[in-house]
Write a protein that holds these residues in place. Structure first.
Motif, PDB file in Angstrom:
ATOM      1  N   PRO A 160      20.125 -15.867 -13.342  1.00  0.00           N
ATOM      2  CA  PRO A 160      19.311 -15.178 -12.597  1.00  0.00           C
ATOM      3  C   PRO A 160      19.790 -15.124 -11.204  1.00  0.00           C
ATOM      4  O   PRO A 160      20.276 -16.188 -10.653  1.00  0.00           O
ATOM      5  N   PHE A 161      19.753 -14.008 -10.350  1.00  0.00           N
ATOM      6  CA  PHE A 161      20.420 -13.880  -8.865  1.00  0.00           C
ATOM      7  C   PHE A 161      19.451 -12.787  -8.122  1.00  0.00           C
ATOM      8  O   PHE A 161      18.779 -11.934  -8.635  1.00  0.00           O
ATOM      9  N   GLU A 162      19.264 -13.164  -7.010  1.00  0.00           N
ATOM     10  CA  GLU A 162      18.446 -12.365  -6.281  1.00  0.00           C
ATOM     11  C   GLU A 162      19.241 -11.151  -5.676  1.00  0.00           C
ATOM     12  O   GLU A 162      20.344 -11.011  -5.375  1.00  0.00           O
ATOM     13  N   VAL A 163      18.269 -10.019  -5.789  1.00  0.00           N
ATOM     14  CA  VAL A 163      18.808  -8.710  -5.304  1.00  0.00           C
ATOM     15  C   VAL A 163      17.762  -8.080  -4.189  1.00  0.00           C
ATOM     16  O   VAL A 163      16.814  -8.482  -4.359  1.00  0.00           O
ATOM     17  N   ALA A 164      18.279  -7.186  -3.440  1.00  0.00           N
ATOM     18  CA  ALA A 164      17.508  -6.647  -2.496  1.00  0.00           C
ATOM     19  C   ALA A 164      16.245  -5.802  -3.189  1.00  0.00           C
ATOM     20  O   ALA A 164      16.668  -5.035  -4.177  1.00  0.00           O
ATOM     21  N   GLY A 165      15.064  -6.075  -2.688  1.00  0.00           N
ATOM     22  CA  GLY A 165      14.035  -5.296  -3.168  1.00  0.00           C
ATOM     23  C   GLY A 165      12.825  -5.515  -2.861  1.00  0.00           C
ATOM     24  O   GLY A 165      12.595  -5.598  -1.634  1.00  0.00           O
ATOM     25  N   LYS A 166      11.779  -5.343  -3.664  1.00  0.00           N
ATOM     26  CA  LYS A 166      10.195  -5.694  -2.961  1.00  0.00           C
ATOM     27  C   LYS A 166       9.353  -6.175  -3.909  1.00  0.00           C
ATOM     28  O   LYS A 166       9.834  -5.997  -5.380  1.00  0.00           O
ATOM     29  N   ARG A 167       8.301  -6.595  -3.561  1.00  0.00           N
ATOM     30  CA  ARG A 167       7.124  -7.015  -4.515  1.00  0.00           C
ATOM     31  C   ARG A 167       6.608  -5.779  -5.204  1.00  0.00           C
ATOM     32  O   ARG A 167       6.847  -4.565  -4.898  1.00  0.00           O
ATOM     33  N   GLU A 172       1.171  -4.255  -2.839  1.00  0.00           N
ATOM     34  CA  GLU A 172       1.245  -3.716  -1.206  1.00  0.00           C
ATOM     35  C   GLU A 172       0.043  -4.053  -0.387  1.00  0.00           C
ATOM     36  O   GLU A 172      -1.039  -3.624  -1.036  1.00  0.00           O
ATOM     37  N   GLY A 173      -0.011  -4.614   0.661  1.00  0.00           N
ATOM     38  CA  GLY A 173      -1.007  -4.681   1.525  1.00  0.00           C
ATOM     39  C   GLY A 173      -2.111  -6.014   0.756  1.00  0.00           C
ATOM     40  O   GLY A 173      -3.119  -6.312   1.443  1.00  0.00           O
ATOM     41  N   LYS A 174      -1.444  -6.650  -0.084  1.00  0.00           N
ATOM     42  CA  LYS A 174      -2.379  -7.947  -0.811  1.00  0.00           C
ATOM     43  C   LYS A 174      -1.744  -9.156  -0.692  1.00  0.00           C
ATOM     44  O   LYS A 174      -0.362  -8.985  -0.633  1.00  0.00           O
ATOM     45  N   THR A 175      -2.401 -10.127  -0.901  1.00  0.00           N
ATOM     46  CA  THR A 175      -1.952 -11.499  -0.836  1.00  0.00           C
ATOM     47  C   THR A 175      -0.963 -11.752  -2.193  1.00  0.00           C
ATOM     48  O   THR A 175      -1.843 -11.519  -3.183  1.00  0.00           O
ATOM     49  N   HIS A 176       0.090 -12.082  -2.008  1.00  0.00           N
ATOM     50  CA  HIS A 176       0.739 -12.254  -3.512  1.00  0.00           C
ATOM     51  C   HIS A 176       0.236 -13.638  -4.135  1.00  0.00           C
ATOM     52  O   HIS A 176       0.005 -14.498  -3.466  1.00  0.00           O
ATOM     53  N   PRO A 177      -0.158 -13.727  -5.381  1.00  0.00           N
ATOM     54  CA  PRO A 177      -0.606 -14.899  -6.032  1.00  0.00           C
ATOM     55  C   PRO A 177       0.175 -16.162  -5.643  1.00  0.00           C
ATOM     56  O   PRO A 177      -0.281 -17.115  -5.688  1.00  0.00           O
TER      57      PRO A 177
END
Length: 309
Positions: A160-167, A172-177
């Motif tokens: 696995p490797f990190e790529v540009a993206g988003k949650r 959106e607008g909420k706290t991630h668990p």
């Protein structure tokens, strides 16, 4: 030899999308049923007996019914060749299909801790009892080998490797668990056959082709790459949405900074777009966008396509 089956090639909503009357969706319902496609996922196997899913789309039940390689073994009352599911993000497109696998067959879920935290925080995923469905954390930059239900080796290695993206959009607008800091919301995968050393790349979501990503993908035998939109403002221009591709965490196919331009001249043997939105005119076989994509060496896959690597 590594086997790959494209279970679905479309972005969220599939083609046709249930509430969409765009030209692609309308054509797929009437004169062009070959345009129909379920939501993006692939299955992989090194032995043609045990299979691992890369993402579990909302259309998974339909995909399993349509894919003979994933049917229960003849003569067995209860059996599934699916040994595990690898998740590359926490979007509905990638995780909702897990709920169609709640009937008690053992398999493992492999995902970054940030994605596993989303499953843990949503009690509906408790229908997947952890006695049968083990949740295995994976780490960026660390190779792992998914295992068979008996604990044996699968013959597949995944980096696995990190790529540009988003949650995930619903966060959106909420706290991630898992908290708001940290990487792991969007992963790419290098998937290798241990016996042959052959490998390919899977990136269902990618917001930008960085120099590091170019270097990683250069010379690859095969890539599956984010093909959500043709143009960044496609949804807005068509009156289908209010967000650009970039705002959704997806690079466009076309344009100076699009995937086609960014990944040209890198010596990649085979390039396949995946996660293609119903708004994307490249889905239409006779469109100039389709001709441009194919002229640049890209394929638009169909559900059920099988590739031997």
């Amino acid at each position: 030899m590594l086997r790959i089956v494209v279970l679905g090639a479309a972005a969220g909503g599939g083609v046709p999308q249930w509430n969409c009357g765009c030209r692609v969706c309308n054509a797929s319902r009437t004169a062009r049923p070959e345009l129909q496609s379920s939501q993006a996922s692939i299955a992989i196997s090194a032995d043609r007996e045990h299979w691992f899913l890369i993402n579990a789309s909302p259309d998974l039940r339909q995909q399993l019914t349509a894919t003979r390689q994933l049917h229960p073994r003849a003569g067995s009352l209860r059996h599934s060749p699916i040994a595990g599911v690898v998740l590359t993000n926490g979007e509905v497109d990638a995780v909702a299909g897990l709920l169609s696998m709640r009937e008690g067959s053992p398999f493992a879920i492999y995902a970054h801790p940030r994605v596993l935290s989303i499953l843990k925080a949503n009690s509906i995923f408790n229908v997947l009892s952890e006695k049968n469905v083990q949740r295995q954390p994976i780490s960026i930059g660390e190779v792992f080998e998914p295992v068979l239900p008996n604990g044996g080796p699968s013959g597949i290695e995944i980096l696995p490797f990190e790529v540009a993206g988003k949650r995930a959009w619903y966060l959106e607008g909420k706290t991630h668990p898992a908290g708001d800091d940290g990487e792991g919301d969007t992963l790419g995968l290098r998937i290798s056959d241990k016996a042959t050393g052959r490998h390919f790349y899977f990136l269902a979501a990618c917001a930008q082709v960085t120099p590091e990503l170019k270097q990683r993908l250069g010379g690859a035998s095969l890539i599956f790459f984010d093909g959500t939109v043709w143009r960044d403002n496609e949804l807005i221009a068509a009156g289908l949405g209010a967000k650009t591709g970039q705002a959704m965490g997806h690079i466009s196919m076309s344009g100076e900074n699009g995937a086609i331009a960014a990944l040209t001249d890198l010596g990649i043997e085979r390039k396949i777009f995946l996660h293609i939105n119903n708004s994307n005119p490249a889905l239409l076989h006779d469109s100039p966008e389709r001709r441009a994509a194919e002229g640049a060496g890209w394929e638009i896959p169909t559900d059920g396509m099988e590739i031997a690597l």
